[in-house]
Design an enzyme around this catalytic site. Structure first.
Site, PDB file in Angstrom:
ATOM      1  N   GLU A 297       6.174  14.562   5.284  1.00 20.07           N
ATOM      2  CA  GLU A 297       5.779  14.326   6.720  1.00 20.07           C
ATOM      3  C   GLU A 297       6.826  14.529   7.196  1.00 20.07           C
ATOM      4  OE1 GLU A 297       1.525  14.729   7.107  1.00 20.07           O
ATOM      5  OE2 GLU A 297       1.507  17.114   7.853  1.00 20.07           O
TER       6      GLU A 297
ATOM      7  N   LYS B 116       0.979  -1.151   0.040  1.00 17.10           N
ATOM      8  CA  LYS B 116      -0.269  -0.368   0.229  1.00 17.10           C
ATOM      9  C   LYS B 116       0.729   1.119  -0.005  1.00 17.10           C
ATOM     10  CE  LYS B 116      -1.118   0.281   4.748  1.00 17.10           C
ATOM     11  NZ  LYS B 116      -1.850   0.492   6.661  1.00 17.10           N
TER      12      LYS B 116
ATOM     13  N   ALA C 131       3.407   6.810   0.511  1.00 13.37           N
ATOM     14  CA  ALA C 131       1.851   7.811   0.623  1.00 13.37           C
ATOM     15  C   ALA C 131       1.243   8.513   1.280  1.00 13.37           C
ATOM     16  CB  ALA C 131       0.968   7.002  -1.130  1.00 13.37           C
TER      17      ALA C 131
ATOM     18  N   LEU D 217      -5.448   6.242   3.060  1.00 12.90           N
ATOM     19  CA  LEU D 217      -7.102   6.887   2.959  1.00 12.90           C
ATOM     20  C   LEU D 217      -7.878   6.219   3.345  1.00 12.90           C
ATOM     21  CD1 LEU D 217      -5.526   8.716   0.130  1.00 12.90           C
ATOM     22  CD2 LEU D 217      -6.253  10.386   2.621  1.00 12.90           C
TER      23      LEU D 217
ATOM     24  N   GLU E 125      -3.665  17.121  -0.183  1.00  9.67           N
ATOM     25  CA  GLU E 125      -4.152  17.341   0.421  1.00  9.67           C
ATOM     26  C   GLU E 125      -5.027  18.135   0.608  1.00  9.67           C
ATOM     27  OE1 GLU E 125      -1.250  16.935   1.198  1.00  9.67           O
ATOM     28  OE2 GLU E 125      -0.858  16.145   3.299  1.00  9.67           O
TER      29      GLU E 125
ATOM     30  N   GLY F 277      -1.359  17.054   8.628  1.00  4.82           N
ATOM     31  CA  GLY F 277      -1.432  16.813   9.874  1.00  4.82           C
ATOM     32  C   GLY F 277      -0.682  16.202  10.127  1.00  4.82           C
TER      33      GLY F 277
HETATM   34  C1  1HE Z   1      -2.810   3.416  -0.378  1.00  9.57           C
HETATM   35  C2  1HE Z   1      -2.501   4.831  -0.771  1.00  9.57           C
HETATM   36  C3  1HE Z   1      -3.221   5.836   0.142  1.00  9.57           C
HETATM   37  C4  1HE Z   1      -1.703   3.859  -2.075  1.00  9.57           C
HETATM   38  N1  1HE Z   1      -3.795   4.414   1.510  1.00  9.57           N
HETATM   39  N2  1HE Z   1      -4.335   3.282   0.372  1.00  9.57           N
HETATM   40  N3  1HE Z   1      -1.829  10.645   0.030  1.00  9.57           N
HETATM   41  C5  1HE Z   1      -1.942  10.745  -1.454  1.00  9.57           C
HETATM   42  O1  1HE Z   1      -2.730  10.968  -1.882  1.00  9.57           O
HETATM   43  C6  1HE Z   1      -1.656   9.960  -2.095  1.00  9.57           C
HETATM   44  C7  1HE Z   1      -2.234   8.102  -3.024  1.00  9.57           C
HETATM   45  N4  1HE Z   1      -1.497   7.342  -3.864  1.00  9.57           N
HETATM   46  C8  1HE Z   1      -0.757   7.324  -4.933  1.00  9.57           C
HETATM   47  O2  1HE Z   1      -1.339   9.157  -5.406  1.00  9.57           O
HETATM   48  C9  1HE Z   1      -0.173   6.547  -5.712  1.00  9.57           C
HETATM   49  O3  1HE Z   1      -1.035   5.127  -4.947  1.00  9.57           O
HETATM   50  C10 1HE Z   1       1.178   6.637  -5.692  1.00  9.57           C
HETATM   51  C11 1HE Z   1       1.597   7.877  -6.178  1.00  9.57           C
HETATM   52  C12 1HE Z   1       1.550   7.031  -4.006  1.00  9.57           C
HETATM   53  C13 1HE Z   1       1.546   5.142  -6.315  1.00  9.57           C
HETATM   54  O4  1HE Z   1       0.953   4.948  -7.537  1.00  9.57           O
HETATM   55  P1  1HE Z   1       0.953   3.722  -7.811  1.00  9.57           P
HETATM   56  O5  1HE Z   1       0.627   3.510  -8.924  1.00  9.57           O
HETATM   57  O6  1HE Z   1       2.344   2.868  -7.739  1.00  9.57           O
HETATM   58  O7  1HE Z   1       0.016   2.240  -6.493  1.00  9.57           O
HETATM   59  P2  1HE Z   1      -1.622   2.116  -6.667  1.00  9.57           P
HETATM   60  O8  1HE Z   1      -2.209   1.329  -7.714  1.00  9.57           O
HETATM   61  O9  1HE Z   1      -1.918   4.132  -6.375  1.00  9.57           O
HETATM   62  O10 1HE Z   1      -1.578   1.817  -5.371  1.00  9.57           O
HETATM   63  C14 1HE Z   1      -1.291   0.413  -4.630  1.00  9.57           C
HETATM   64  C15 1HE Z   1      -2.175  -0.086  -3.919  1.00  9.57           C
HETATM   65  O11 1HE Z   1      -1.594   1.151  -2.735  1.00  9.57           O
HETATM   66  C16 1HE Z   1      -3.799  -0.255  -4.589  1.00  9.57           C
HETATM   67  O12 1HE Z   1      -4.094  -0.580  -3.162  1.00  9.57           O
HETATM   68  P3  1HE Z   1      -4.965  -1.685  -4.002  1.00  9.57           P
HETATM   69  O13 1HE Z   1      -5.703  -2.437  -2.302  1.00  9.57           O
HETATM   70  O14 1HE Z   1      -5.978  -1.461  -4.994  1.00  9.57           O
HETATM   71  O15 1HE Z   1      -3.676  -3.313  -4.524  1.00  9.57           O
HETATM   72  C17 1HE Z   1      -3.837   1.780  -3.244  1.00  9.57           C
HETATM   73  O16 1HE Z   1      -5.027   1.823  -2.971  1.00  9.57           O
HETATM   74  C18 1HE Z   1      -3.194   2.187  -2.089  1.00  9.57           C
HETATM   75  N5  1HE Z   1      -2.174   3.016  -1.935  1.00  9.57           N
HETATM   76  N6  1HE Z   1      -1.998   5.075  -1.594  1.00  9.57           N
HETATM   77  C19 1HE Z   1      -4.471   3.779   1.350  1.00  9.57           C
HETATM   78  N7  1HE Z   1      -2.838   6.823   1.094  1.00  9.57           N
HETATM   79  C20 1HE Z   1      -1.342  12.855   9.013  1.00  9.57           C
HETATM   80  S1  1HE Z   1      -2.148  13.805   8.082  1.00  9.57           S
HETATM   81  C21 1HE Z   1      -1.703  13.251   6.465  1.00  9.57           C
HETATM   82  C22 1HE Z   1      -2.767  14.373   4.514  1.00  9.57           C
HETATM   83  C23 1HE Z   1      -2.170  13.075   3.793  1.00  9.57           C
HETATM   84  O17 1HE Z   1      -1.291  12.312   3.583  1.00  9.57           O
HETATM   85  S2  1HE Z   1      -3.058  13.290   2.448  1.00  9.57           S
HETATM   86  C24 1HE Z   1      -1.987  12.272   1.201  1.00  9.57           C
HETATM   87  C25 1HE Z   1      -2.229  10.987   1.016  1.00  9.57           C
END
Ligand code: 1HE
Length: 264
Positions: free
Chosen positions: A113, A24, A61, A65, A133, A141
């Site tokens: 962060e 993930k 990542a 989420l 975000e 956060g």
């Molecule tokens: C996740 C997460 C996640 C991936 N939470 N499960 N962060 C984001 O907005 C970034 C969100 N993630 C992405 O944009 C992409 O996943 C990546 C660029 C990081 C990687 O892309 P990729 O093509 O290598 O992977 P994928 O196919 O998007 O994801 C693979 C798996 O990881 C998939 O799950 P699956 O069950 O379908 O295999 C995704 O759902 C999972 N995954 N990122 C949960 N973030 C204290 S406050 C902090 C505030 C924040 O951090 S907001 C920013 C959140």
């Protein structure tokens, strides 16, 4: 039994802690934050530097989420979650031990962060940085308004968050998000190797000096000039009581110490 969230090991006096949720993209849920907090709360006393790494193609990542969506947290619940991130990451930044982060792929949201709490950041050339975000309907956060904003400046962080801009490794380096960028296609040392080399080098500094460097500088930056200069003097007075100070100075005086040189 499920895989551990964090892998921990040691190479001599270097502690190595590795995010182990590549499936993930090392997104951080509550258990992951608790594991990070636990590690940085109880670093063995012989450890001089810590290498923070991650399995897979992406460093982190950010917030998990899926967990956040599934739990549908209230405002107060999420406030507590954020305070947990703050506590854990403060132990990284102010635990008194230099932390070197080795970055690859996504270093986004809470991943940035986390990286911002480390003292030295070594990035593979395919690393990218973002704060998405706004597109997720949330805010930072895990300390970005304090740590990341102080690295890249508050106005740049505002722009980055508003536009969703994704910075590549070089752009990140120009802003201080990475201190080193390793491009193996151009013959550079791979990022993990360089990060380990730097960790070993830093471990060779006087331990009390390292303690002061990671504990005092960021705090003094928050002080008035008058308070900062006074505190700097106090820190210097305390640090030069270290056991190895006379020995290190003597090595230089007796021409046995290395000289400061470019490309040494
Ligand atoms: C996740 C997460 C996640 C991936 N939470 N499960 N962060 C984001 O907005 C970034 C969100 N993630 C992405 O944009 C992409 O996943 C990546 C660029 C990081 C990687 O892309 P990729 O093509 O290598 O992977 P994928 O196919 O998007 O994801 C693979 C798996 O990881 C998939 O799950 P699956 O069950 O379908 O295999 C995704 O759902 C999972 N995954 N990122 C949960 N973030 C204290 S406050 C902090 C505030 C924040 O951090 S907001 C920013 C959140």
């Amino acid at each position: 039994m499920s895989d551990p969230i964090l892998l921990t090991s040691e190479q001599g006096n270097i502690g190595i802690v590795t995010l182990n949720m590549a499936h993930k993209r090392n997104a951080l849920n509550e258990d992951a934050i608790a594991a990070i907090d636990a590690y940085f709360s109880a670093v063995p006393s012989h450890i001089r530097t810590i290498l923070l790494t991650a399995k897979g193609d992406h460093f982190c990542a950010g917030l998990d989420l899926k967990e956040h969506h599934d739990k549908a947290r209230s405002g107060v619940e999420f406030m507590r979650v954020c305070q947990g991130w703050h506590r854990a990451f403060d132990k990284i930044q102010h635990g008194g031990i230099p932390v070197i982060a080795c970055l690859q792929g996504a270093v986004v949201g809470g991943g940035l962060e986390l990286a911002s709490a480390a003292h030295v950041r070594v990035a593979d050339s395919r690393t990218f940085f973002a704060l998405p975000e706004g597109t997720r309907g949330i805010f930072t956060g895990g300390g970005a308004t304090v740590r990341t904003a102080r690295i890249i400046s508050a106005p740049r962080m505002v722009e980055m968050m508003l536009t969703g801009r994704v910075l590549d490794a070089q752009e990140g380096r120009e802003l201080g998000l990475a201190h080193y960028v390793c491009d193996t296609a151009k013959g550079d040392t791979p990022a993990p190797e360089l990060a380990l080399t730097l960790a070993k080098k830093i471990a060779g500094n006087a331990p009390l000096s390292n303690y002061a460097i990671v504990s005092a500088i960021s705090r003094i930056a928050d002080m008035s000039a008058t308070d900062g200069l006074f505190t700097e003097g106090l820190v210097m007075a305390m640090i030069q009581q270290g056991d190895d100070v006379q020995e290190r100075l003597g090595e230089f005086v007796n021409k046995k110490a290395h000289k400061v040189q470019l490309n040494a």
